[in-house]
Design an enzyme around this catalytic site. Structure first.
Site, PDB file in Angstrom:
ATOM      1  N   LEU A   1       5.771 -13.341   6.101  1.00 26.25           N
ATOM      2  CA  LEU A   1       6.441 -14.644   6.060  1.00 26.25           C
ATOM      3  C   LEU A   1       7.656 -14.746   6.994  1.00 26.25           C
ATOM      4  O   LEU A   1       7.735 -15.669   7.810  1.00 26.25           O
ATOM      5  CB  LEU A   1       6.869 -14.952   4.615  1.00 26.25           C
ATOM      6  CG  LEU A   1       7.572 -16.301   4.436  1.00 26.25           C
ATOM      7  CD1 LEU A   1       6.643 -17.446   4.786  1.00 26.25           C
ATOM      8  CD2 LEU A   1       8.087 -16.447   3.004  1.00 26.25           C
TER       9      LEU A   1
ATOM     10  N   THR B   1       4.573   0.643  -3.620  1.00 28.98           N
ATOM     11  CA  THR B   1       4.634  -0.820  -3.496  1.00 28.98           C
ATOM     12  C   THR B   1       4.791  -1.545  -4.831  1.00 28.98           C
ATOM     13  O   THR B   1       4.300  -1.067  -5.861  1.00 28.98           O
ATOM     14  CB  THR B   1       3.354  -1.340  -2.811  1.00 28.98           C
ATOM     15  OG1 THR B   1       3.387  -2.766  -2.793  1.00 28.98           O
ATOM     16  CG2 THR B   1       2.099  -0.912  -3.546  1.00 28.98           C
TER      17      THR B   1
ATOM     18  N   LYS C   1      -2.139   2.842  -3.281  1.00 26.39           N
ATOM     19  CA  LYS C   1      -0.839   3.502  -3.461  1.00 26.39           C
ATOM     20  C   LYS C   1      -0.769   4.162  -4.838  1.00 26.39           C
ATOM     21  O   LYS C   1      -0.182   5.231  -4.990  1.00 26.39           O
ATOM     22  CB  LYS C   1       0.296   2.475  -3.320  1.00 26.39           C
ATOM     23  CG  LYS C   1       0.434   1.923  -1.921  1.00 26.39           C
ATOM     24  CD  LYS C   1       0.969   2.965  -0.952  1.00 26.39           C
ATOM     25  CE  LYS C   1       1.173   2.390   0.430  1.00 26.39           C
ATOM     26  NZ  LYS C   1       1.784   3.336   1.374  1.00 26.39           N
TER      27      LYS C   1
ATOM     28  N   PHE D   1       9.707  -3.666  -2.911  1.00 25.69           N
ATOM     29  CA  PHE D   1       9.387  -5.083  -2.989  1.00 25.69           C
ATOM     30  C   PHE D   1       9.241  -5.548  -1.532  1.00 25.69           C
ATOM     31  O   PHE D   1       8.642  -4.814  -0.750  1.00 25.69           O
ATOM     32  CB  PHE D   1      10.404  -5.800  -3.890  1.00 25.69           C
ATOM     33  CG  PHE D   1      10.072  -5.473  -5.336  1.00 25.69           C
ATOM     34  CD1 PHE D   1      10.279  -4.180  -5.833  1.00 25.69           C
ATOM     35  CD2 PHE D   1       9.463  -6.390  -6.166  1.00 25.69           C
ATOM     36  CE1 PHE D   1       9.895  -3.825  -7.131  1.00 25.69           C
ATOM     37  CE2 PHE D   1       9.082  -6.051  -7.462  1.00 25.69           C
ATOM     38  CZ  PHE D   1       9.295  -4.772  -7.943  1.00 25.69           C
TER      39      PHE D   1
ATOM     40  N   SER E   1      -1.206  -1.785   5.035  1.00 23.84           N
ATOM     41  CA  SER E   1      -0.298  -2.316   4.009  1.00 23.84           C
ATOM     42  C   SER E   1      -0.404  -3.828   3.805  1.00 23.84           C
ATOM     43  O   SER E   1       0.582  -4.461   3.447  1.00 23.84           O
ATOM     44  CB  SER E   1       1.141  -1.942   4.380  1.00 23.84           C
ATOM     45  OG  SER E   1       1.465  -2.516   5.621  1.00 23.84           O
TER      46      SER E   1
ATOM     47  N   TYR F   1      -5.019  -2.610  -1.927  1.00 24.76           N
ATOM     48  CA  TYR F   1      -3.830  -1.996  -1.321  1.00 24.76           C
ATOM     49  C   TYR F   1      -2.961  -1.338  -2.403  1.00 24.76           C
ATOM     50  O   TYR F   1      -2.614  -0.154  -2.321  1.00 24.76           O
ATOM     51  CB  TYR F   1      -3.035  -3.058  -0.548  1.00 24.76           C
ATOM     52  CG  TYR F   1      -1.635  -2.620  -0.220  1.00 24.76           C
ATOM     53  CD1 TYR F   1      -1.417  -1.481   0.556  1.00 24.76           C
ATOM     54  CD2 TYR F   1      -0.522  -3.316  -0.693  1.00 24.76           C
ATOM     55  CE1 TYR F   1      -0.132  -1.053   0.840  1.00 24.76           C
ATOM     56  CE2 TYR F   1       0.763  -2.889  -0.407  1.00 24.76           C
ATOM     57  CZ  TYR F   1       0.952  -1.758   0.354  1.00 24.76           C
ATOM     58  OH  TYR F   1       2.223  -1.327   0.624  1.00 24.76           O
TER      59      TYR F   1
ATOM     60  N   ILE G   1       8.883  -0.047   9.002  1.00 24.31           N
ATOM     61  CA  ILE G   1       9.828   0.572   8.063  1.00 24.31           C
ATOM     62  C   ILE G   1      10.103   2.016   8.486  1.00 24.31           C
ATOM     63  O   ILE G   1      11.248   2.480   8.477  1.00 24.31           O
ATOM     64  CB  ILE G   1       9.292   0.512   6.617  1.00 24.31           C
ATOM     65  CG1 ILE G   1       8.933  -0.937   6.246  1.00 24.31           C
ATOM     66  CG2 ILE G   1      10.326   1.065   5.636  1.00 24.31           C
ATOM     67  CD1 ILE G   1       8.263  -1.095   4.899  1.00 24.31           C
TER      68      ILE G   1
ATOM     69  N   ASN H   1      -0.427   7.380  14.849  1.00 27.31           N
ATOM     70  CA  ASN H   1      -1.572   7.204  15.765  1.00 27.31           C
ATOM     71  C   ASN H   1      -1.362   6.006  16.690  1.00 27.31           C
ATOM     72  O   ASN H   1      -2.230   5.686  17.504  1.00 27.31           O
ATOM     73  CB  ASN H   1      -2.897   7.081  14.994  1.00 27.31           C
ATOM     74  CG  ASN H   1      -2.959   5.828  14.137  1.00 27.31           C
ATOM     75  OD1 ASN H   1      -2.088   4.965  14.207  1.00 27.31           O
ATOM     76  ND2 ASN H   1      -4.009   5.727  13.333  1.00 27.31           N
TER      77      ASN H   1
HETATM   78  N1  UDP Z   1       3.264 -16.375   2.930  1.00 26.22           N
HETATM   79  C1  UDP Z   1       3.052 -17.700   3.283  1.00 26.22           C
HETATM   80  N2  UDP Z   1       2.696 -17.960   4.574  1.00 26.22           N
HETATM   81  C2  UDP Z   1       2.541 -16.981   5.525  1.00 26.22           C
HETATM   82  C3  UDP Z   1       2.777 -15.644   5.148  1.00 26.22           C
HETATM   83  C4  UDP Z   1       3.147 -15.383   3.830  1.00 26.22           C
HETATM   84  O1  UDP Z   1       3.159 -18.604   2.464  1.00 26.22           O
HETATM   85  O2  UDP Z   1       2.191 -17.298   6.678  1.00 26.22           O
HETATM   86  C5  UDP Z   1       3.670 -16.071   1.547  1.00 26.22           C
HETATM   87  C6  UDP Z   1       2.747 -15.102   0.849  1.00 26.22           C
HETATM   88  O3  UDP Z   1       1.692 -15.783   0.213  1.00 26.22           O
HETATM   89  C7  UDP Z   1       3.703 -14.420  -0.146  1.00 26.22           C
HETATM   90  C8  UDP Z   1       5.054 -14.458   0.578  1.00 26.22           C
HETATM   91  O4  UDP Z   1       4.929 -15.444   1.601  1.00 26.22           O
HETATM   92  O5  UDP Z   1       3.803 -15.188  -1.313  1.00 26.22           O
HETATM   93  C9  UDP Z   1       5.412 -13.143   1.210  1.00 26.22           C
HETATM   94  O6  UDP Z   1       4.283 -12.709   1.961  1.00 26.22           O
HETATM   95  P1  UDP Z   1       4.343 -11.492   2.949  1.00 26.22           P
HETATM   96  O7  UDP Z   1       2.993 -11.395   3.607  1.00 26.22           O
HETATM   97  O8  UDP Z   1       5.522 -11.629   3.845  1.00 26.22           O
HETATM   98  O9  UDP Z   1       4.613 -10.242   2.019  1.00 26.22           O
HETATM   99  P2  UDP Z   1       3.779  -9.687   0.730  1.00 26.22           P
HETATM  100  O10 UDP Z   1       4.377 -10.388  -0.465  1.00 26.22           O
HETATM  101  O11 UDP Z   1       2.337  -9.957   0.941  1.00 26.22           O
HETATM  102  O12 UDP Z   1       4.099  -8.229   0.742  1.00 26.22           O
END
Ligand code: UDP
Length: 326
Positions: free
Chosen positions: A188, A117, A145, A169, A77, A141, A12, A32
């Site tokens: 994801l 967050t 924050k 978000f 994060s 986490y 970001i 770093n």
């Molecule tokens: N998620 C998933 N499989 C993955 C990674 C994430 O089902 O391999 C789900 C995760 O449980 C959450 C959503 O996708 O509900 C978004 O996760 P991400 O880690 O991208 O962002 P977060 O919501 O943790 O900031």
């Protein structure tokens, strides 16, 4: 105007630097390079490599560059990691932020923008989640924050630091030149696109028994360029005082919907398998951003999930090995 961007080599932060430079600001990146990439740092930014745990280093950077404002992106994060190793978050994230703020107060630098967050809202009573929602961090986490938000309150009262807390978000998408490259990748959208690129067999869906439309978690995805623009607006708004804004698009998509949209965009079948829930994940996080729209005129350019995934897909196709040479 000169801005110090901590974490400006990260996902970001690097796009925020890109947008700041487009807006005519001069930028110093403090990173770093533990999670960020040298190649992600805009060539017109000055890069200072060092750690926020090192107060002498922070002091040297502030003395040398005398920035007008600081945007603080550098932090751990990952919700899941924070549930396994809370001290990395309740310790390092908080201490590093405090180190930075303490040096800022000493150098009389009085403008600060925090990457906060949506993980502050583990049990929202109302969806979309507004700034009035009760704060119940969902993980160490989110708590880390929140600690920084509270430190800001006191540093504002005692030292006159002006601050904006921007509670993101789900940051997603890519600019033309900068995108998401974590090692290991745990988010994801990049995981789904790595499957489409043939770099992974399948995506695991963490839980299909949530109280949501299809049982999978619902999130509000926001394009990183729109996030970066919110930072630039918040910077100007600091002239009028402190502010706190939620940053989402007000629309939630389930994990299954994200995978289906990516299938449609990439033309790949993207196999998905069900897996257990991931600790710390709330069922639904959807943000209301009416306040920042109303007060600062923020207008997202890429509010649609499709446009967000499309931009990420273009970046991943152009950079199949991320920032490493292909
Ligand atoms: N998620 C998933 N499989 C993955 C990674 C994430 O089902 O391999 C789900 C995760 O449980 C959450 C959503 O996708 O509900 C978004 O996760 P991400 O880690 O991208 O962002 P977060 O919501 O943790 O900031």
């Amino acid at each position: 105007m000169k801005i110090l961007v901590t974490g400006g080599a990260g996902y970001i932060g690097s796009v925020a630097v890109e947008e700041l430079i487009k807006a005519g600001k001069s930028v110093v990146v403090l990173d770093n390079l533990s999670l960020g990439h040298r190649a992600a740092v805009h060539p017109d930014a000055v890069l200072e490599i060092g750690d926020l745990a090192d107060r002498a280093f922070i002091d040297r950077v502030l003395s040398k560059h005398t920035p007008d404002a600081v945007m603080h992106f550098a932090a751990k994060s990952l919700v899941g990691e924070s549930m396994q190793d809370p001290c990395l978050y309740l310790g390092d994230n908080v201490t590093n932020g405090l180190n930075l703020l303490r040096s800022m107060a000493e150098h009389k630098i009085s403008k600060f923008i925090l990457s906060s967050t949506a993980n502050l809202f583990d049990q929202p009573e109302h969806i979309p989640i507004t700034e009035d929602e009760r704060i119940i961090p969902g993980s160490p986490y989110g708590e880390s924050k929140y600690f920084i938000e509270r430190i800001l309150h006191w540093f504002s009262t005692i030292y006159g630091i002006r601050y904006a807390c921007l509670r993101y978000f789900n940051a997603a998408g890519a600019s033309e030149t900068r995108g998401e490259d974590h090692d290991p990748e745990l988010h994801l959208i990049p995981i789904v696109l790595q499957v489409a690129l043939g770099k992974r067999e399948c995506v695991k869906v963490f839980g299909d028994d949530y109280d949501t439309i299809d049982g999978t978690c619902v999130r509000d995805y926001i394009h990183i360029i729109d996030l970066a623009q919110a930072h630039i607006l918040a910077l100007d708004a600091l002239e009028n005082g402190n502010c706190v804004y939620n940053l989402g698009n007000g629309a939630g998509y389930s994990v299954t919907q994200v995978i289906e949209t990516a299938r449609d965009i990439t033309g790949h079948e993207i196999p998905a398998i069900m897996a257990p829930r991931r600790a710390g994940d709330p069922a639904t996080l959807v943000g209301g951003s009416e306040k920042i729209k109303r007060e600062l005129g923020w207008k997202p350019r890429y509010p649609e999930l499709r446009a967000i995934i499309d931009s990420a897909w273009r970046w991943h196709q152009a950079h199949p090995n991320g920032y490493q040479a292909n």
